[in-house]
Design a protein around this motif. Sequence first.
Motif, PDB file in Angstrom:
ATOM      1  N   ARG A  20       0.828  -1.158   0.046  1.00 33.99           N
ATOM      2  CA  ARG A  20       0.109   0.082  -0.022  1.00 33.99           C
ATOM      3  C   ARG A  20       0.896   1.438   0.099  1.00 33.99           C
ATOM      4  N   LEU A  23       3.834   2.789   2.518  1.00 35.27           N
ATOM      5  CA  LEU A  23       4.903   2.031   2.870  1.00 35.27           C
ATOM      6  C   LEU A  23       5.746   1.753   1.506  1.00 35.27           C
ATOM      7  N   ARG A  25       6.301   3.717  -1.009  1.00 33.90           N
ATOM      8  CA  ARG A  25       6.933   4.805  -1.389  1.00 33.90           C
ATOM      9  C   ARG A  25       8.310   4.907  -0.317  1.00 33.90           C
ATOM     10  N   ARG A  26       8.045   4.638   1.087  1.00 37.06           N
ATOM     11  CA  ARG A  26       9.025   4.757   1.981  1.00 37.06           C
ATOM     12  C   ARG A  26      10.171   3.697   1.373  1.00 37.06           C
ATOM     13  N   LEU A  27       9.702   2.695   1.104  1.00 35.90           N
ATOM     14  CA  LEU A  27      10.824   1.505   0.814  1.00 35.90           C
ATOM     15  C   LEU A  27      11.498   1.967  -0.423  1.00 35.90           C
ATOM     16  N   GLU A  28      10.667   2.561  -1.485  1.00 30.34           N
ATOM     17  CA  GLU A  28      11.482   3.079  -2.603  1.00 30.34           C
ATOM     18  C   GLU A  28      12.400   4.029  -2.411  1.00 30.34           C
ATOM     19  N   ASP A  29      12.138   4.917  -1.398  1.00 30.84           N
ATOM     20  CA  ASP A  29      13.059   5.954  -1.052  1.00 30.84           C
ATOM     21  C   ASP A  29      14.248   5.487  -0.351  1.00 30.84           C
ATOM     22  N   LEU A  30      14.343   4.277   0.234  1.00 33.39           N
ATOM     23  CA  LEU A  30      15.387   3.724   0.918  1.00 33.39           C
ATOM     24  C   LEU A  30      16.174   2.654  -0.218  1.00 33.39           C
ATOM     25  N   LEU A  32      14.791   0.547  -2.101  1.00 32.94           N
ATOM     26  CA  LEU A  32      14.235  -0.796  -2.357  1.00 32.94           C
ATOM     27  C   LEU A  32      13.366  -0.622  -3.673  1.00 32.94           C
ATOM     28  N   ALA A  33      13.539  -1.121  -4.963  1.00 32.55           N
ATOM     29  CA  ALA A  33      12.821  -0.786  -5.800  1.00 32.55           C
ATOM     30  C   ALA A  33      12.689  -2.078  -6.792  1.00 32.55           C
ATOM     31  N   LEU A  61      12.218  -5.086   8.345  1.00 30.27           N
ATOM     32  CA  LEU A  61      10.946  -5.349   7.691  1.00 30.27           C
ATOM     33  C   LEU A  61      10.140  -6.265   8.527  1.00 30.27           C
ATOM     34  N   ARG A  62       9.047  -6.073   8.722  1.00 26.75           N
ATOM     35  CA  ARG A  62       7.970  -7.110   9.174  1.00 26.75           C
ATOM     36  C   ARG A  62       7.576  -8.067   8.308  1.00 26.75           C
ATOM     37  N   ASP A  65       4.730  -7.560   6.027  1.00 27.03           N
ATOM     38  CA  ASP A  65       5.051  -6.616   4.683  1.00 27.03           C
ATOM     39  C   ASP A  65       5.882  -7.288   3.631  1.00 27.03           C
TER      40      ASP A  65
END
Lengths: 73, 600
Positions: A20, A23, A25-30, A32-33, A61-62, A65
């Motif tokens: 969703r 989350l 977006r946050r992962l992409e910023d880190l 993770l794409a 990460l949980r 997710d």
Amino acid sequence: MTLEKLRPGQRATVLALRLREPLRRRLEDLGLAEGTEIRCLGRSPLGDPAAFLICGSAVALRRADCRRIEVEG
Amino acid sequence: MERTVALAGNPNVGKSSLFNRLTGLRQHTGNWTGKTVETAAGRCGSYRLVDLPGTYSLRPGSAEERVTRDYLLRGEAEAVVVVCDACCLERNLILALQCRALCPRMLVCVNMLDEARRRGLRVDCEALSRGLGLPVIGLSAREKGSRAALIAALDALFEAPPRPADPGKGAEEAEEPCAQRLFEESRRLCRLVLRGEGGAYGPRDARLDRILTGRVWAFPVMLLLLLGICFLTIRGANLPSAWLSRGFASLGGLLRRGFRALGAPAWLEGLLLDGAYGSLSLVTAVMLPPMAIFFPLFSLLEDAGFLPRAAYNLDRPFQACGACGKQGLCMLMGLGCNAVGVTGSRIIASRRERLLAILTNSITPCNGRFPLLIALLGMFFAPAGSSALLSAGLLSLVLCGSAALSLAATALLDRTLLRGESAGFVLELPPYRRPQIGRVLLRSLLDRTLKVLGRAAAVAAPAGALLWLLGRVQTESGSLLTVWAGALDGLGRFFGMDGAILLAFLLGLPANETVLPILLGIYGAAGGEMPEIRAVLLQNGWTSVTALCVLLFTLLHWPCSTTLLTIRRETGSWRWTALAAALPTAMGLVLCAVAAALGK
């Protein structure tokens, strides 16, 4: 397979993020794409979350997710 | 004319350290993502520097990232310095690329070059400057020459003409899901400028993590650290406490003689010496030493990068309570100060999970309540003459208990008022850093001491004077204090305490560290060292059940006024603020009533 299946020490490449919005977006910023290489560093003592090496830094990460992140080993 | 320059960058790239080095200010720094949640400003040469909270990108995710984005979009800063971590350049450059489209005057500062060298990485800053089309400066924020180098770079930046940049278009671009393009550009740049293998998270970190977050050692190590900190706090506080207490007593004697020699009226002597001075000296002697020892030790752990590991190890129970694992970080910060813990909850992106963290934060006993807990444990639960280790063990137990209570309150809220789905959890585990032990200890010792002394002067001394006055204002049935304490007595007794104790907690609202001095004031005693305080309490009918109830109520009552105002600011609602006060108070009263009933 999905990311939760990755064992400590194993590497994989990210195929798709089915997460969703905030989350994802946050992962992409880190970093993770799609196409990123990811390595599992280990699990926390209670078994969840797990730590992954993404773009040279360690990120926890949980499991819930991780199930939504498709990878190829 | 003074020019405003903003410092932006990913979280935990050493912006605040750099800011402190440049401005000579003392922004709190720590080795974890999201440490800086508010902007700070300071002067550096002819520039006004603004330290922005760390952000991964200009697409806003959480509250503290929005602060940075909005600030840059408003265009208040005439120039922006984007600070990048040399060890983690690929990710850091994404933000630099986004800012490039937005800011006409921009400087890229590649920080932590020394750290990168140690990890076997070299950054070619000239090649990076050519690749980005921007001035680039390489620094190690901890080194001395960094200030002059950055000022020179800023001077040069303002002499050169500004680049064409379009904030409107830049903002749009940042919104777009163009992540892929930025990644590729960043990757391409890194191939050009990076020499060597390795990243921020190296083999040494992995080795440490195998122990500190491993199945076997994680919890024993955490418990040992907790016990160790409690032990050093209790053991270390004894001596300075005794010294301060004696020092204040003899100074008080001198002052009294001075007052008498000058022929000051008795009421003035009472108001200033018995009231203000007495309360000030009690707060300083009994409360200051544990606070001034605990906080620096805690800062060391924070500086080393241990706190996120604790949150990582303990995430499972938070998951079960429907909370974000970062709430653990907020609770740890709450050990220092609940107001800081509440503000720190900005690292949690989801509003529901953030509210859970805010509303339950004050259940974690802050630094101001530690000394009272320690005093209670020492006076009533550790047998006389037992070692500080036993008290430390008891204190650790109390802290674990408070964590369990905090989780219980979270679970309660999650199943009633704040129902909802988990918004996901992403926690960065920063590389371990060797803390600059001397500097951290000295700085936070000094900071804490000054802060507590300031509060003692601003709150405890006037409170002492007021208390003295209230104790002297006579009504038909005794002084105002006795009347109020008497009115609360029935209620207090039901909850295993007495009216004076409840009144002390009420009057201690501005600062928790004043509860014990106020209580002694209501009992009409001057206080002094621990055995004397214990004697006063016993005279007033305290039993171990009373002490247990006071201990429970210390953990679970309304937050101090500073924290309440912070909660109001962070939630924007008096209703949530009222709930943040009512929830722990209700829990405390229930537990106290049960303890009192069982005690009978």
